[in-house]
Scaffold this motif. Structure first.
Motif, PDB file in Angstrom:
ATOM      1  N   TYR A 186      -6.110   7.418   0.734  1.00 35.77           N
ATOM      2  CA  TYR A 186      -6.523   8.724   0.215  1.00 35.77           C
ATOM      3  C   TYR A 186      -6.589   8.730  -1.312  1.00 35.77           C
ATOM      4  N   TYR A 187      -5.668   8.046  -1.960  1.00 34.00           N
ATOM      5  CA  TYR A 187      -5.614   8.082  -3.421  1.00 34.00           C
ATOM      6  C   TYR A 187      -6.251   6.895  -4.118  1.00 34.00           C
ATOM      7  N   ASN A 188      -6.698   5.919  -3.379  1.00 36.85           N
ATOM      8  CA  ASN A 188      -7.313   4.746  -4.012  1.00 36.85           C
ATOM      9  C   ASN A 188      -8.764   5.037  -4.373  1.00 36.85           C
ATOM     10  N   ASP A 189      -9.147   4.591  -5.540  1.00 35.07           N
ATOM     11  CA  ASP A 189     -10.526   4.791  -5.999  1.00 35.07           C
ATOM     12  C   ASP A 189     -11.490   3.741  -5.451  1.00 35.07           C
ATOM     13  N   CYS A 190     -10.949   2.681  -4.905  1.00 33.84           N
ATOM     14  CA  CYS A 190     -11.811   1.620  -4.383  1.00 33.84           C
ATOM     15  C   CYS A 190     -11.320   1.232  -2.990  1.00 33.84           C
ATOM     16  N   PRO A 191     -12.147   0.532  -2.224  1.00 43.51           N
ATOM     17  CA  PRO A 191     -11.749   0.139  -0.867  1.00 43.51           C
ATOM     18  C   PRO A 191     -10.493  -0.727  -0.865  1.00 43.51           C
ATOM     19  N   VAL A 192      -9.738  -0.637   0.205  1.00 41.49           N
ATOM     20  CA  VAL A 192      -8.502  -1.400   0.366  1.00 41.49           C
ATOM     21  C   VAL A 192      -8.651  -2.274   1.605  1.00 41.49           C
ATOM     22  N   SER A 193      -8.333  -3.539   1.453  1.00 42.65           N
ATOM     23  CA  SER A 193      -8.427  -4.456   2.597  1.00 42.65           C
ATOM     24  C   SER A 193      -7.063  -4.598   3.272  1.00 42.65           C
ATOM     25  N   GLN A 194      -7.110  -5.123   4.469  1.00 39.69           N
ATOM     26  CA  GLN A 194      -5.876  -5.387   5.199  1.00 39.69           C
ATOM     27  C   GLN A 194      -5.004  -6.357   4.401  1.00 39.69           C
ATOM     28  N   THR A 195      -5.624  -7.360   3.820  1.00 38.35           N
ATOM     29  CA  THR A 195      -4.906  -8.364   3.029  1.00 38.35           C
ATOM     30  C   THR A 195      -4.207  -7.719   1.841  1.00 38.35           C
ATOM     31  N   GLU A 196      -4.886  -6.788   1.167  1.00 37.66           N
ATOM     32  CA  GLU A 196      -4.287  -6.115   0.009  1.00 37.66           C
ATOM     33  C   GLU A 196      -3.086  -5.260   0.419  1.00 37.66           C
ATOM     34  N   LEU A 197      -3.159  -4.624   1.570  1.00 39.00           N
ATOM     35  CA  LEU A 197      -2.003  -3.856   2.034  1.00 39.00           C
ATOM     36  C   LEU A 197      -0.796  -4.755   2.229  1.00 39.00           C
ATOM     37  N   CYS A 198      -1.033  -5.932   2.746  1.00 35.74           N
ATOM     38  CA  CYS A 198       0.071  -6.871   2.963  1.00 35.74           C
ATOM     39  C   CYS A 198       0.624  -7.396   1.639  1.00 35.74           C
ATOM     40  N   SER A 199      -0.255  -7.813   0.755  1.00 37.19           N
ATOM     41  CA  SER A 199       0.230  -8.440  -0.477  1.00 37.19           C
ATOM     42  C   SER A 199       0.679  -7.440  -1.533  1.00 37.19           C
ATOM     43  N   ASN A 200      -0.005  -6.317  -1.694  1.00 31.56           N
ATOM     44  CA  ASN A 200       0.344  -5.373  -2.757  1.00 31.56           C
ATOM     45  C   ASN A 200       1.392  -4.347  -2.352  1.00 31.56           C
ATOM     46  N   TRP A 201       1.492  -4.077  -1.061  1.00 29.62           N
ATOM     47  CA  TRP A 201       2.423  -3.044  -0.605  1.00 29.62           C
ATOM     48  C   TRP A 201       3.541  -3.621   0.259  1.00 29.62           C
ATOM     49  N   TYR A 202       3.542  -4.938   0.438  1.00 30.38           N
ATOM     50  CA  TYR A 202       4.633  -5.656   1.118  1.00 30.38           C
ATOM     51  C   TYR A 202       4.807  -5.237   2.578  1.00 30.38           C
ATOM     52  N   TYR A 203       3.685  -5.023   3.239  1.00 32.83           N
ATOM     53  CA  TYR A 203       3.708  -4.780   4.674  1.00 32.83           C
ATOM     54  C   TYR A 203       3.421  -6.086   5.391  1.00 32.83           C
ATOM     55  N   SER A 204       4.033  -6.258   6.554  1.00 31.71           N
ATOM     56  CA  SER A 204       3.733  -7.437   7.354  1.00 31.71           C
ATOM     57  C   SER A 204       2.354  -7.265   7.986  1.00 31.71           C
ATOM     58  N   LYS A 205       1.732  -8.379   8.346  1.00 30.86           N
ATOM     59  CA  LYS A 205       0.425  -8.312   9.009  1.00 30.86           C
ATOM     60  C   LYS A 205       0.518  -7.517  10.308  1.00 30.86           C
ATOM     61  N   GLN A 206       1.610  -7.716  11.026  1.00 29.55           N
ATOM     62  CA  GLN A 206       1.797  -7.020  12.300  1.00 29.55           C
ATOM     63  C   GLN A 206       1.860  -5.507  12.087  1.00 29.55           C
ATOM     64  N   THR A 207       2.588  -5.074  11.054  1.00 27.43           N
ATOM     65  CA  THR A 207       2.696  -3.641  10.764  1.00 27.43           C
ATOM     66  C   THR A 207       1.328  -3.065  10.416  1.00 27.43           C
ATOM     67  N   VAL A 208       0.595  -3.778   9.553  1.00 31.62           N
ATOM     68  CA  VAL A 208      -0.736  -3.313   9.146  1.00 31.62           C
ATOM     69  C   VAL A 208      -1.662  -3.255  10.356  1.00 31.62           C
ATOM     70  N   ASN A 209      -1.675  -4.309  11.152  1.00 32.34           N
ATOM     71  CA  ASN A 209      -2.579  -4.352  12.314  1.00 32.34           C
ATOM     72  C   ASN A 209      -2.257  -3.276  13.338  1.00 32.34           C
ATOM     73  N   SER A 210      -0.970  -3.057  13.624  1.00 33.74           N
ATOM     74  CA  SER A 210      -0.637  -2.022  14.616  1.00 33.74           C
ATOM     75  C   SER A 210      -0.927  -0.627  14.060  1.00 33.74           C
ATOM     76  N   SER A 211      -0.713  -0.422  12.762  1.00 34.28           N
ATOM     77  CA  SER A 211      -1.029   0.873  12.141  1.00 34.28           C
ATOM     78  C   SER A 211      -2.528   1.123  12.161  1.00 34.28           C
ATOM     79  N   ILE A 212      -3.297   0.089  11.844  1.00 34.60           N
ATOM     80  CA  ILE A 212      -4.755   0.208  11.852  1.00 34.60           C
ATOM     81  C   ILE A 212      -5.260   0.525  13.261  1.00 34.60           C
ATOM     82  N   SER A 213      -4.695  -0.132  14.237  1.00 36.56           N
ATOM     83  CA  SER A 213      -5.096   0.114  15.626  1.00 36.56           C
ATOM     84  C   SER A 213      -4.843   1.576  16.001  1.00 36.56           C
ATOM     85  N   ALA A 214      -3.668   2.083  15.660  1.00 34.05           N
ATOM     86  CA  ALA A 214      -3.328   3.470  15.992  1.00 34.05           C
ATOM     87  C   ALA A 214      -4.226   4.460  15.245  1.00 34.05           C
ATOM     88  N   MET A 215      -4.495   4.193  13.964  1.00 35.77           N
ATOM     89  CA  MET A 215      -5.332   5.108  13.176  1.00 35.77           C
ATOM     90  C   MET A 215      -6.787   5.063  13.618  1.00 35.77           C
TER      91      MET A 215
END
Length: 158
Positions: free
Chosen positions: A43-72
């Motif tokens: 919501y607050y990002n001015d540019c697109p965010v990739s799954q990889t960036e969520l993992c590396s910049n926000w310290y989420y595991s791939k599993q957390t990102v993937n399951s969150s993306i699936s639910a959303m």
């Protein structure tokens, strides 16, 4: 207790209180903490965010990102768009329904946060940010070194 130690404890308590506030908001809308924060980031990002960036910049595991993306995705709040000229990198994009939901959930909190933020002097905000950033960087660096040292001694024992 010395002053510095007390200040560090108080800052950590404030951080935990802040985390608790965000957790309570997420729970009140039936969201996990990770889904809340991913929606916040989108919501607050001015540019697109990739799954990889969520993992590396926000310290989420791939599993957390993937399951969150699936639910959303199932809720219709986001969609994935392949990044041009890449094989499998995808950006996460809010749908119109996602933007409306974020405005309701995340926008409300940001409207509450504006008045107190305006009252703070820029210098104080900047000092707090600089201190927090330095503390996290130094602690993170030392913690990672300690973990690596611990792992290497653990494997020598085995």
């Amino acid at each position: 207790m010395d002053t510095l130690k007390k200040q560090i404890m108080e800052i950590n308590q404030l951080c935990n209180e802040s985390d608790g506030l965000y957790h309570d908001i997420a729970q009140s809308y039936g969201l996990s903490d990770s889904i809340y924060w991913i929606l916040y980031i989108l919501y607050y990002n001015d540019c697109p965010v990739s799954q990889t960036e969520l993992c590396s910049n926000w310290y989420y595991s791939k599993q957390t990102v993937n399951s969150s993306i699936s639910a959303m995705t199932k809720k219709g709040w986001i969609m994935l768009e392949t990044v041009p000229k890449t094989r499998n990198r995808k950006n996460i994009v809010l749908t119109e329904a996602g933007r409306i939901f974020c405005a309701k959930v995340i926008g409300k909190l940001m409207r509450w946060k504006r008045p107190p933020s305006r009252e703070l002097q820029k210098k104080k905000e900047n000092c707090f940010y600089c201190y927090s950033e330095k503390q996290i960087n130094i602690c993170g660096r030392n913690t990672r070194k300690d973990i690596l040292r611990h792992k290497s001694s653990f494997f020598r024992i085995m």
